[in-house]
Design a protein around this motif. Structure first.
Motif, PDB file in Angstrom:
ATOM      1  N   TRP A 256       0.843  -1.189   0.000  1.00 35.12           N
ATOM      2  CA  TRP A 256       0.000   0.000   0.000  1.00 35.12           C
ATOM      3  C   TRP A 256       0.883   1.245   0.000  1.00 35.12           C
ATOM      4  N   ILE A 257       0.349   2.315  -0.558  1.00 31.52           N
ATOM      5  CA  ILE A 257       0.974   3.636  -0.413  1.00 31.52           C
ATOM      6  C   ILE A 257      -0.036   4.488   0.343  1.00 31.52           C
ATOM      7  N   ILE A 258       0.173   4.604   1.646  1.00 33.83           N
ATOM      8  CA  ILE A 258      -0.751   5.318   2.525  1.00 33.83           C
ATOM      9  C   ILE A 258      -0.369   6.786   2.644  1.00 33.83           C
ATOM     10  N   ALA A 259       0.919   7.050   2.780  1.00 32.30           N
ATOM     11  CA  ALA A 259       1.397   8.404   3.055  1.00 32.30           C
ATOM     12  C   ALA A 259       1.017   9.376   1.942  1.00 32.30           C
ATOM     13  N   THR A 260       0.551  10.554   2.332  1.00 33.90           N
ATOM     14  CA  THR A 260       0.381  11.636   1.372  1.00 33.90           C
ATOM     15  C   THR A 260       1.761  12.100   0.931  1.00 33.90           C
ATOM     16  N   PRO A 261       2.061  12.091  -0.367  1.00 31.05           N
ATOM     17  CA  PRO A 261       3.393  12.518  -0.794  1.00 31.05           C
ATOM     18  C   PRO A 261       3.628  13.997  -0.511  1.00 31.05           C
ATOM     19  N   SER A 262       4.902  14.357  -0.379  1.00 36.26           N
ATOM     20  CA  SER A 262       5.316  15.748  -0.210  1.00 36.26           C
ATOM     21  C   SER A 262       6.130  16.169  -1.419  1.00 36.26           C
ATOM     22  N   ALA A 263       6.058  17.445  -1.770  1.00 39.43           N
ATOM     23  CA  ALA A 263       6.802  17.964  -2.912  1.00 39.43           C
ATOM     24  C   ALA A 263       7.874  18.927  -2.438  1.00 39.43           C
ATOM     25  N   TYR A 264       9.058  18.810  -3.029  1.00 35.01           N
ATOM     26  CA  TYR A 264      10.161  19.722  -2.710  1.00 35.01           C
ATOM     27  C   TYR A 264      11.115  19.720  -3.896  1.00 35.01           C
ATOM     28  N   ARG A 265      11.351  20.892  -4.453  1.00 35.73           N
ATOM     29  CA  ARG A 265      12.261  21.061  -5.585  1.00 35.73           C
ATOM     30  C   ARG A 265      11.942  20.084  -6.713  1.00 35.73           C
ATOM     31  N   ASN A 266      10.659  20.028  -7.067  1.00 42.63           N
ATOM     32  CA  ASN A 266      10.182  19.228  -8.196  1.00 42.63           C
ATOM     33  C   ASN A 266      10.364  17.720  -8.024  1.00 42.63           C
ATOM     34  N   LYS A 267      10.502  17.294  -6.779  1.00 40.14           N
ATOM     35  CA  LYS A 267      10.501  15.868  -6.489  1.00 40.14           C
ATOM     36  C   LYS A 267       9.365  15.548  -5.527  1.00 40.14           C
ATOM     37  N   LEU A 268       8.865  14.336  -5.623  1.00 39.99           N
ATOM     38  CA  LEU A 268       7.888  13.817  -4.675  1.00 39.99           C
ATOM     39  C   LEU A 268       8.594  12.889  -3.704  1.00 39.99           C
ATOM     40  N   TYR A 269       8.250  13.020  -2.431  1.00 46.20           N
ATOM     41  CA  TYR A 269       8.847  12.171  -1.392  1.00 46.20           C
ATOM     42  C   TYR A 269       7.731  11.460  -0.640  1.00 46.20           C
ATOM     43  N   PHE A 270       7.870  10.155  -0.455  1.00 48.18           N
ATOM     44  CA  PHE A 270       6.877   9.391   0.306  1.00 48.18           C
ATOM     45  C   PHE A 270       7.460   8.033   0.675  1.00 48.18           C
ATOM     46  N   GLY A 271       6.912   7.466   1.736  1.00 46.08           N
ATOM     47  CA  GLY A 271       7.282   6.126   2.152  1.00 46.08           C
ATOM     48  C   GLY A 271       6.171   5.143   1.854  1.00 46.08           C
ATOM     49  N   THR A 272       6.492   3.858   1.902  1.00 47.90           N
ATOM     50  CA  THR A 272       5.523   2.809   1.617  1.00 47.90           C
ATOM     51  C   THR A 272       5.164   2.053   2.886  1.00 47.90           C
ATOM     52  N   SER A 273       4.123   1.256   2.783  1.00 46.39           N
ATOM     53  CA  SER A 273       3.672   0.476   3.930  1.00 46.39           C
ATOM     54  C   SER A 273       4.445  -0.826   4.072  1.00 46.39           C
ATOM     55  N   ASP A 274       4.271  -1.757   3.152  1.00 47.31           N
ATOM     56  CA  ASP A 274       4.760  -3.118   3.360  1.00 47.31           C
ATOM     57  C   ASP A 274       6.115  -3.424   2.751  1.00 47.31           C
ATOM     58  N   THR A 275       6.529  -2.681   1.731  1.00 42.26           N
ATOM     59  CA  THR A 275       7.871  -2.896   1.193  1.00 42.26           C
ATOM     60  C   THR A 275       8.923  -2.106   1.961  1.00 42.26           C
ATOM     61  N   HIS A 276       8.478  -1.196   2.836  1.00 38.44           N
ATOM     62  CA  HIS A 276       9.371  -0.473   3.745  1.00 38.44           C
ATOM     63  C   HIS A 276      10.469   0.268   2.983  1.00 38.44           C
ATOM     64  N   VAL A 277      10.025   1.122   2.052  1.00 40.39           N
ATOM     65  CA  VAL A 277      10.942   1.903   1.221  1.00 40.39           C
ATOM     66  C   VAL A 277      10.520   3.364   1.277  1.00 40.39           C
ATOM     67  N   PHE A 278      11.487   4.268   1.225  1.00 44.06           N
ATOM     68  CA  PHE A 278      11.209   5.695   1.100  1.00 44.06           C
ATOM     69  C   PHE A 278      11.718   6.147  -0.257  1.00 44.06           C
ATOM     70  N   TYR A 279      10.825   6.814  -1.018  1.00 42.66           N
ATOM     71  CA  TYR A 279      11.101   7.173  -2.410  1.00 42.66           C
ATOM     72  C   TYR A 279      11.261   8.668  -2.622  1.00 42.66           C
ATOM     73  N   ALA A 280      12.059   8.995  -3.643  1.00 45.82           N
ATOM     74  CA  ALA A 280      12.060  10.309  -4.274  1.00 45.82           C
ATOM     75  C   ALA A 280      11.770  10.085  -5.748  1.00 45.82           C
ATOM     76  N   LEU A 281      10.684  10.678  -6.254  1.00 52.87           N
ATOM     77  CA  LEU A 281      10.301  10.556  -7.650  1.00 52.87           C
ATOM     78  C   LEU A 281      10.349  11.915  -8.326  1.00 52.87           C
ATOM     79  N   ASP A 282      10.551  11.909  -9.627  1.00 50.69           N
ATOM     80  CA  ASP A 282      10.381  13.119 -10.416  1.00 50.69           C
ATOM     81  C   ASP A 282       8.889  13.438 -10.433  1.00 50.69           C
ATOM     82  N   ALA A 283       8.519  14.625  -9.990  1.00 43.45           N
ATOM     83  CA  ALA A 283       7.106  14.973  -9.887  1.00 43.45           C
ATOM     84  C   ALA A 283       6.417  15.042 -11.239  1.00 43.45           C
TER      85      ALA A 283
END
Length: 401
Positions: A256-283
Motif C-alpha cells: 500500500w501507499i498510505i502516506a500523502t506525498p510531499s513535494a520539494y524542488r520538483n521531487k515527490l517524497y513518500f514512504g511505503t507500507s509493506d515494502t518499507h521503502v522511502f522514495y524520491a520521484l520526479d514529480a
C-alpha cells in the motif's frame, strides 16, 4: 485478524549496499522536551500563536507551550483522537472517535460548539487516522466514517452541505481554487465545488487482485497543477485537477501507499507500507530518483527544512535525509523505540527470529510494533523545531538544526 496476502520484496544486493551507505553514522537529533499523555498519538500537531495543539488516544486535546512543553490547557472528549487539529480565527477544529466534530476556543480550551456525525470507526488494524479538517472561506470541511463529506459553518457548526460517498472517508480534504478534493475507502477520489458541494468529477482507482477497492486512506497533495495520491491498490497516482484524468501512476508491487506525498524542488517524497521503502520521484513523470530501504512502514508525510527532508517511521525513528541523494544525515529515536526495539528487531535491523508482522496473530504483532513508539504522523516543523507525536504517548520537540 489476518491481513490479506501481500507480496514482500526481497532486498537486492544494490539495496544492501545502499543501506550501508545511507545509514553510515548519521548525527543524532537533539531532544528539547517531551510531553507525556495517557494514550498513543496518531495525528499530527498544529502550531498557532506559540502553542502546539494535538490530540491523544486518551481522548484529550492538548495545548502545550511550544518552548517549554508545559500544558496550557486540555479539553476532554469522550472518544480517542486519531485526527490532527487545525486552528482558524481562534478556534480549534477536530474530529473525535466519539462521533462528534469539535470547535474549541484555542486560547481558553472552552467548547464553542460540536456537531454530531453518523459515527466514527476504523476499517481494520492498519487504519490509524480519522479525517483532519480544512478551513476555507468561513467553512470547515472534513470526512467521516459515516461515508459523508461535510461542510459546516466554522462560526456555529451549522451544516452547509454534505455528500454521501460509497464508504468511510478518513482522508483529509484539500481545497484549491474553490475545489475540494478528497478520497475515500470506496476507491474514489472526489472533486467538489467547495461552496455548493456540487460533484465536479470522481476518479476510480485501478484496484488490485488482493485489494480490488483500491482505497484512498489519506489525503492528496496539490502541487504544480497536479494532484498526487497513494492508494491501497499499491499505486501512487498523478491526476489532472480539472478533469480527474491520469497523468501517470507508479505501482509499488507488494505495498500500500498510505502516506500523502510531499513535494520539494520538483521531487515527490513518500514512504511505503509493506515494502518499507522511502522514495524520491520526479514529480513530472514519476521516474524514481532514489530510494532507501527501511525496516518498517511510513504513513506520515515528509517535511523539508531547506537542507534535509524529515520523515518518521513505525520503528520509532525520525530520519533527516539529503533531498538529492537520500543519504541519511540525522536521526532521532523515540523513548519507546529505545526500550522495545530489541523485542522486534535483531542487531542487523531486520525482524528478529520468531517475529512475524502478518502471521497467525496479527493483533499481537501490531501491538508490539506500536510499543516501539513509532511516528505514524507527519512532523510539524516550526522555527527550527520538529514537533512529532509517537505511539509511546509522547509529543517530542526536537531541534532540527
Amino acid at each position: 485478524m489476518t491481513k490479506p496476502r501481500v507480496t514482500h520484496t526481497l532486498l537486492t544486493l544494490s539495496l544492501l549496499l545502499l543501506t550501508m551507505s545511507v545509514f553510515a553514522a548519521p548525527d543524532s537529533l537533539t531532544l528539547k522536551w517531551a510531553y507525556q499523555t495517557g494514550g498513543r498519538l496518531f495525528g499530527s500537531a498544529y502550531f498557532y500563536d506559540g502553542t502546539v495543539f494535538f490530540g491523544s488516544e486518551d481522548k484529550n486535546i492538548y495545548a502545550v507551550d511550544s518552548q517549554t512543553g508545559v500544558a496550557r490547557w486540555t479539553f476532554e472528549t469522550t472518544g480517542g483522537l486519531y485526527s490532527s487539529p487545525v486552528v482558524s480565527d481562534g478556534a480549534l477544529f477536530m474530529l473525535s472517535m466519539d462521533g462528534f466534530f469539535y470547535a474549541v476556543d484555542a486560547e481558553t480550551g472552552k467548547l464553542r460548539w460540536k456537531f454530531k456525525t453518523g459515527g466514527e470507526r476504523k476499517q481494520d488494524l492498519w487504519d490509524y487516522n480519522l479525517s483532519d479538517a480544512v478551513v476555507n472561506n468561513g467553512k470547515v470541511y472534513f470526512g467521516s466514517s459515516d461515508q459523508h463529506i461535510y461542510a459546516l459553518d466554522a462560526a456555529d457548526g451549522r451544516l452547509i452541505w454534505k455528500f454521501k460517498t460509497g464508504d468511510m472517508v478518513h482522508a483529509t480534504p484539500v481545497i484549491q481554487h474553490d475545489t475540494l478534493y478528497v478520497g475515500g475507502f470506496d476507491g474514489f477520489l472526489y472533486a467538489h465545488n467547495a461552496t455548493t458541494g456540487h460533484l465536479l468529477w470522481k476518479f476510480r482507482s485501478v484496484g488490485d487482485v488482493y485489494f480490488p477497492k483500491g482505497e484512498f486512506q489519506k489525503g492528496v497533495l496539490f502541487h504544480d497543477n497536479t494532484l498526487y495520491a497513494g492508494s491501497r491498490d499499491f499505486n501512487i497516482y498523478a491526476l489532472d485537477p480539472k478533469t480527474g484524468r491520469g497523468k501517470w501512476n507508479m505501482k509499488e508491487y507488494g505495498s500500500w501507499i498510505i502516506a500523502t506525498p510531499s513535494a520539494y524542488r520538483n521531487k515527490l517524497y513518500f514512504g511505503t507500507s509493506d515494502t518499507h521503502v522511502f522514495y524520491a520521484l520526479d514529480a513530472a513523470d514519476g521516474r524514481v530518483q532514489w530510494k532507501i530501504p527501511l525496516n518498517m512502514r511510513v504513513y506520515g508525510s515528509a517535511v523539508a527544512d531547506g537542507s534535509l527532508i524529515y520523515f518518521g517511521s513505525f520503528n520509532g525513528k525520525l530520519y533527516g535525509v539529503d533531498p538529492e541523494t537520500g543519504a541519511i544525515k540525522k536521526i532521532f529515536q523515540s523513548i519507546g523505540s529505545k526500550l522495545n526495539y530489541a523485542r522486534v528487531f535483531a542487531a542487523d535491523d531486520h525482524f528478529k527470529a520468531g517475529f512475524s508482522l502478518y502471521g497467525d496473530d496479527t493483533d499481537a504483532s501490531e501491538q508490539q510494533i506500536l510499543a516501539l513508539g513509532g511516528f505514524v504522523n507527519t512532523p510539524l516543523l516550526q522555527n527550527g523545531t520538529l514537533y512529532v507525536g509517537s505511539t509511546d504517548g509522547r509529543l517530542y520537540a526536537i531541534a532540527a538544526d
